[in-house]
Design a protein around this motif. Structure first.
Motif, PDB file in Angstrom:
ATOM      1  N   ILE A   1       0.852  -1.183   0.000  1.00 11.55           N
ATOM      2  CA  ILE A   1       0.000   0.000   0.000  1.00 11.55           C
ATOM      3  C   ILE A   1       0.891   1.237   0.000  1.00 11.55           C
ATOM      4  CG2 ILE A   1      -2.071  -0.962   1.083  1.00 11.55           C
ATOM      5  CD1 ILE A   1      -0.986  -0.115   3.805  1.00 11.55           C
ATOM      6  N   PRO A   2       0.347   2.383  -0.416  1.00 14.40           N
ATOM      7  CA  PRO A   2      -0.989   2.630  -0.953  1.00 14.40           C
ATOM      8  C   PRO A   2      -1.107   2.161  -2.399  1.00 14.40           C
ATOM      9  CG  PRO A   2       0.273   4.661  -0.964  1.00 14.40           C
ATOM     10  CD  PRO A   2       1.134   3.625  -0.293  1.00 14.40           C
ATOM     11  N   SER A   3      -2.306   2.251  -2.929  1.00 11.40           N
ATOM     12  CA  SER A   3      -2.555   1.790  -4.286  1.00 11.40           C
ATOM     13  C   SER A   3      -1.914   2.729  -5.297  1.00 11.40           C
ATOM     14  CB  SER A   3      -4.058   1.729  -4.547  1.00 11.40           C
ATOM     15  OG  SER A   3      -4.623   3.039  -4.537  1.00 11.40           O
ATOM     16  N   ALA A   4      -1.783   2.228  -6.533  1.00  9.30           N
ATOM     17  CA  ALA A   4      -1.221   3.059  -7.600  1.00  9.30           C
ATOM     18  C   ALA A   4      -2.086   4.293  -7.827  1.00  9.30           C
ATOM     19  CB  ALA A   4      -1.085   2.241  -8.880  1.00  9.30           C
ATOM     20  N   ALA A   5      -3.404   4.139  -7.733  1.00  8.72           N
ATOM     21  CA  ALA A   5      -4.303   5.283  -7.927  1.00  8.72           C
ATOM     22  C   ALA A   5      -4.047   6.349  -6.859  1.00  8.72           C
ATOM     23  CB  ALA A   5      -5.756   4.820  -7.889  1.00  8.72           C
ATOM     24  N   PHE A   6      -3.864   5.905  -5.619  1.00 11.02           N
ATOM     25  CA  PHE A   6      -3.569   6.835  -4.526  1.00 11.02           C
ATOM     26  C   PHE A   6      -2.240   7.545  -4.802  1.00 11.02           C
ATOM     27  CE2 PHE A   6      -1.993   8.320  -0.551  1.00 11.02           C
ATOM     28  CZ  PHE A   6      -3.072   8.556   0.268  1.00 11.02           C
ATOM     29  N   ILE A   7      -1.229   6.794  -5.208  1.00 15.76           N
ATOM     30  CA  ILE A   7       0.102   7.355  -5.432  1.00 15.76           C
ATOM     31  C   ILE A   7       0.076   8.389  -6.557  1.00 15.76           C
ATOM     32  CG2 ILE A   7       2.449   6.796  -6.191  1.00 15.76           C
ATOM     33  CD1 ILE A   7       2.008   4.043  -4.757  1.00 15.76           C
ATOM     34  N   ARG A   8      -0.622   8.076  -7.630  1.00 18.62           N
ATOM     35  CA  ARG A   8      -0.670   9.015  -8.753  1.00 18.62           C
ATOM     36  C   ARG A   8      -1.325  10.332  -8.348  1.00 18.62           C
ATOM     37  NH1 ARG A   8      -2.283   4.163 -11.635  1.00 18.62           N
ATOM     38  NH2 ARG A   8      -0.524   3.398 -12.900  1.00 18.62           N
ATOM     39  N   LEU A   9      -2.421  10.244  -7.613  1.00 19.16           N
ATOM     40  CA  LEU A   9      -3.088  11.463  -7.174  1.00 19.16           C
ATOM     41  C   LEU A   9      -2.214  12.229  -6.187  1.00 19.16           C
ATOM     42  CD1 LEU A   9      -5.474  13.343  -7.190  1.00 19.16           C
ATOM     43  CD2 LEU A   9      -6.646  11.841  -5.552  1.00 19.16           C
ATOM     44  N   ALA A  10      -1.580  11.503  -5.274  1.00 21.40           N
ATOM     45  CA  ALA A  10      -0.698  12.157  -4.302  1.00 21.40           C
ATOM     46  C   ALA A  10       0.474  12.842  -5.006  1.00 21.40           C
ATOM     47  CB  ALA A  10      -0.192  11.132  -3.292  1.00 21.40           C
ATOM     48  N   LYS A  11       1.037  12.187  -5.988  1.00 19.62           N
ATOM     49  CA  LYS A  11       2.132  12.784  -6.764  1.00 19.62           C
ATOM     50  C   LYS A  11       1.674  14.077  -7.431  1.00 19.62           C
ATOM     51  CE  LYS A  11       5.355  11.752 -10.579  1.00 19.62           C
ATOM     52  NZ  LYS A  11       4.973  12.873 -11.469  1.00 19.62           N
ATOM     53  N   SER A  12       0.481  14.057  -8.027  1.00 25.04           N
ATOM     54  CA  SER A  12      -0.026  15.246  -8.714  1.00 25.04           C
ATOM     55  C   SER A  12      -0.270  16.400  -7.750  1.00 25.04           C
ATOM     56  CB  SER A  12      -1.320  14.904  -9.465  1.00 25.04           C
ATOM     57  OG  SER A  12      -2.405  14.720  -8.561  1.00 25.04           O
ATOM     58  N   MET A  13      -0.463  16.074  -6.462  1.00 25.66           N
ATOM     59  CA  MET A  13      -0.713  17.095  -5.449  1.00 25.66           C
ATOM     60  C   MET A  13       0.573  17.551  -4.758  1.00 25.66           C
ATOM     61  SD  MET A  13      -4.269  15.561  -3.801  1.00 25.66           S
ATOM     62  CE  MET A  13      -4.438  16.866  -2.578  1.00 25.66           C
ATOM     63  N   GLY A  14       1.718  16.982  -5.158  1.00 22.43           N
ATOM     64  CA  GLY A  14       3.003  17.433  -4.623  1.00 22.43           C
ATOM     65  C   GLY A  14       3.531  16.658  -3.446  1.00 22.43           C
ATOM     66  N   ALA A  15       3.002  15.477  -3.191  1.00 24.82           N
ATOM     67  CA  ALA A  15       3.476  14.673  -2.057  1.00 24.82           C
ATOM     68  C   ALA A  15       4.853  14.077  -2.344  1.00 24.82           C
ATOM     69  CB  ALA A  15       2.483  13.559  -1.761  1.00 24.82           C
ATOM     70  N   LYS A  16       5.575  13.767  -1.273  1.00 26.80           N
ATOM     71  CA  LYS A  16       6.854  13.057  -1.339  1.00 26.80           C
ATOM     72  C   LYS A  16       6.645  11.622  -0.858  1.00 26.80           C
ATOM     73  CE  LYS A  16       9.273  16.761  -2.451  1.00 26.80           C
ATOM     74  NZ  LYS A  16       9.893  16.920  -3.776  1.00 26.80           N
ATOM     75  N   PHE A  17       7.563  10.750  -1.235  1.00 23.56           N
ATOM     76  CA  PHE A  17       7.422   9.328  -0.941  1.00 23.56           C
ATOM     77  C   PHE A  17       8.707   8.770  -0.341  1.00 23.56           C
ATOM     78  CE2 PHE A  17       4.676  10.502  -4.430  1.00 23.56           C
ATOM     79  CZ  PHE A  17       3.455   9.968  -4.062  1.00 23.56           C
TER      80      PHE A  17
END
Length: 493
Positions: A424-440
Motif C-alpha cells: 500500500i498505498p494503491s497506484a491510484a492513490f500514489i498518482r493522485l498524491a504525486k499530482s498534489m506534490g506529495a513526497k514518498f
C-alpha cells in the motif's frame, strides 16, 4: 608524517623496487605536485601546509608518477581529507588521464559532508559512496576536520572505509551490469585522481599512501550477487540520484544491527533503523531513545523512531526527538467515537464493522488529525484498513478521501511510505498524491533478514512515473518536523 626514507623509497626508488607489492608507498611528497598531472584549469591545484588543496574551477589531478607506471589493479589506498563547508569532491580509481570534463573511466569515491547540490539538482550521495553504484546516504563526516579514508580493491571486490567503518562492500558481477549514465564503470586497471569540483568546493588531501597488491589477490568478500530485475533497478535508480533507502527497518532478537548493515551493503539499499516508541512498546522515555541514538552514531544507517499510538507525544522531549534523523507513525492505533482505543491490525480490538463507510470516515478523520497535530516526517503503513473490509480497498478509498489525507500530508510536509509489507498505498492513490506534490519513501516494515525488500516501491516507481525529486530525504537540523511543529499539549486527535 611521511618520513624522508619513505619519500625516497616511493618517489626515487629503482624500477624493481617500484614493482613490489604489499608495501605502503607515498604518492605525495608533502611539498610539491611532483608525480601528479592536472587536467583542465591547471591552476586549480596547489600545495598548502603539507596538503594538496583545490583552488579553482573544475579540474582533476591524476597520479602520473613512476610507481607501477601509474597502473593499478588491486591495491589499498589510504589518505586523509578535509572539506570546507559546502564542498563537493572525490577520489577516483581505475581511471585514466582526461584533459577535459568528468573522468569517463573508473569509479569515484564521493567526498561530501554538506554539499547540497547546484540549481535544481540535489546531491544525495555522501562521503564514502561508490558514486552511483553503492551510495552512502547518511552524513558520517563533518567539515573542517581531517577524516581518514581507505579504498581497497581485490579482484571484483571494492571496500571503502570512512574512519574505521566499512561503508561499502561492493562485489561486481562476473558480467558487469551497466546502469544508465555510468559509462565505463567496470573494474579493471588505471590510476588515481582527485577532484576539484568547482571554485566553491574547497578540499584538502594529505598522507596519500598506496599498497599495491598482486593481481591474484583474493577478494575479502567472496559472495556473488544475484542479478535479477531488482538488482538492475536498484543500480539504475542509484545512478539516477534516487535515494534508495528503506526507512522502515527494525532489528530485533537474533537479527542484529551488524546483520542489517551487512545486508544493506550487499543489496545497495540504504537503511533507516527504527525503534518502537510508545505505550507498551520497548522505548517509553528519553533514556531509551538516547541509547538508540548513541548506538547509531557514526553508523551508515539512519536513526529513527516509529511513534506508536497517540500517547507517544507525551512520553518524549522535543530535545531528544530532534536528535533522531526522522520520526514516522501510522494511523493504525486510535480511539473511536465511542471512546474505544483500537489497534486496527488486531481483529479482536476492531470488532465487527457494521458500516464500512462510517468506519472509513472515522479513519480518514483520525488520519488527518494525526498528520495535522503530530510532528512526524513519514506516514507509514498508509491507507491501511482492517482485514474485515480490505477486499473493498479501492471502493472505500474514494477520490474525496484520498484528497483529504493527501492535502494534510502536503500541508504538513509529511512523506508517504510505499509499504512493501502490505503493498500500500494503491497506484491510484500514489498518482493522485504525486499530482498534489506529495513526497514518498520506501519502507519494508520488516524486522528480520530480507529487510530492504522494497519491491512494491520499485514497482510503483515504474508504474506511477515517480522521479528522484518525488522522494524524501531526512531534513537537516533545524528543519525536522519536531523542530518546526513541536509537540502537541495532549495525545488526543
Amino acid at each position: 608524517m611521511i618520513s624522508r626514507r619513505d619519500l625516497i623509497a616511493g618517489l626515487a626508488a629503482p624500477v624493481a623496487r617500484m614493482q613490489a607489492v604489499d608495501d605502503w608507498v607515498p604518492l605525495f611528497d608533502g611539498r610539491s605536485l611532483e608525480g601528479w598531472k592536472p587536467s583542465e584549469n591547471t591552476a586549480s591545484w596547489k600545495v598548502l601546509d603539507g596538503a594538496i588543496a583545490t583552488a579553482g574551477p573544475r579540474s582533476h589531478l591524476f597520479y602520473a608518477g613512476p610507481l607501477r607506471n601509474a597502473e593499478f589493479r588491486n591495491f589499498e589506498l589510504r589518505l586523509e581529507f578535509m572539506t570546507r563547508p559546502g564542498a563537493n569532491s572525490g577520489v577516483f580509481f581505475h581511471t585514466r588521464f582526461q584533459e577535459n570534463g568528468w573522468p569517463e573511466q573508473g569509479f569515484e569515491v564521493q567526498i561530501n559532508s554538506t554539499h547540497a547540490g547546484e540549481g535544481s539538482y540535489r546531491e544525495r550521495k555522501k562521503t564514502g559512496s561508490l558514486y552511483g553504484v553503492r551510495n552512502v546516504y547518511k552524513t558520517l563526516t563533518r567539515d573542517d576536520e581531517w577524516v581518514p579514508l581507505r579504498i581497497g580493491v581485490r579482484g571484483k571486490n571494492v571496500q571503502i572505509h570512512v574512519r574505521d567503518m566499512l561503508v561499502v562492500d561492493y562485489v561486481e558481477p562476473d558480467a558487469p551490469v551497466q546502469a544508465a549514465k555510468t559509462p565505463g564503470r567496470v573494474l579493471g586497471t588505471g590510476t588515481f585522481a582527485l577532484q576539484c569540483h568547482d571554485p566553491g568546493s574547497k578540499a584538502l588531501f594529505r598522507n596519500l599512501m598506496v599498497r599495491p597488491l598482486a593481481d591474484d589477490t583474493p577478494p575479502v568478500n567472496t559472495a556473488r550477487p544475484v542479478i535479477d530485475d531488482r538488482y538492475r533497478q536498484i543500480l539504475e535508480l542509484s545512478a539516477q540520484n534516487y535515494p534508495v533507502i528503506d526507512y522502515h527497518v527494525h532489528v530485533r532478537g537474533a537479527w542484529t544491527l551488524e546483520d542489517a548493515l551487512k545486508e544493506s551493503r550487499e543489496t545497495g539499499i540504504g537503511y533507516g533503523i527504527a525503534v518502537n516508541g510508545g505505550r507498551n512498546f520497548p522505548i517509553t522515555s528519553d533514556q531509551g531513545l538516547l541509547q538508540h541514538i548513541a548506538r547509531m552514531k557514526n553508523v551508515p544507517a539512519f536513526a529513527a523512531m516509529q511513534a506508536e499510538g497517540r500517547e507517544w507525544v507525551t512520553m518524549f522531549s522535543p530535545e531528544a526527538i530532534a536528535q533522531l534523523d526522522y520520526v514516522f507513525t501510522d494511523a493504525m492505533t486510535w480511539t473511536d467515537d465511542n471512546g474505544k482505543r483500537m489497534r486496527t491490525w488486531l481483529k479482536e480490538e476492531v470488532g465487527d464493522i457494521a458500516d464500512p463507510q462510517k468506519f472509513m470516515d472515522m479513519l480518514v478523520e483520525r488520519t488527518v488529525g494525526i498528520l495535522n497535530r503530530e510532528p512526524v516526517d513519514i506516514w507509514a503503513n498508509p491507507t491501511y484498513i482492517p482485514d474485515a473490509i480490505s477486499s473493498a480497498y479501492d471502493e472505500l478509498w474514494t477520490g474525496e478521501r484520498i484528497r483529504k489525507v493527501v492535502d494534510a500530508v502536503v500541508r504538513n510536509d509529511v512523506a508517504i511510505e510505499l509499504n512493501n509489507r502490505y503493498r500500500i498505498p494503491s497506484a491510484a492513490f500514489i498518482r493522485l498524491a504525486k499530482s498534489m506534490g506529495a513526497k514518498f519513501t520506501f519502507g519494508s516494515n520488516i524486522a528480520e533478514r530480507s529487510a530492504g525488500r522494497i519491491d512494491y516501491g520499485l514497482q510503483m516507481v515504474r508504474e506511477c512515473g515517480l522521479r528522484w525529486q518525488d522522494f524524501f530525504v531526512p531534513k537537516a537540523d533545524g528543519h525536522k518536523a519536531i523542530q518546526k511543529k513541536g509537540l502537541p499539549k495532549s495525545e488526543a486527535v
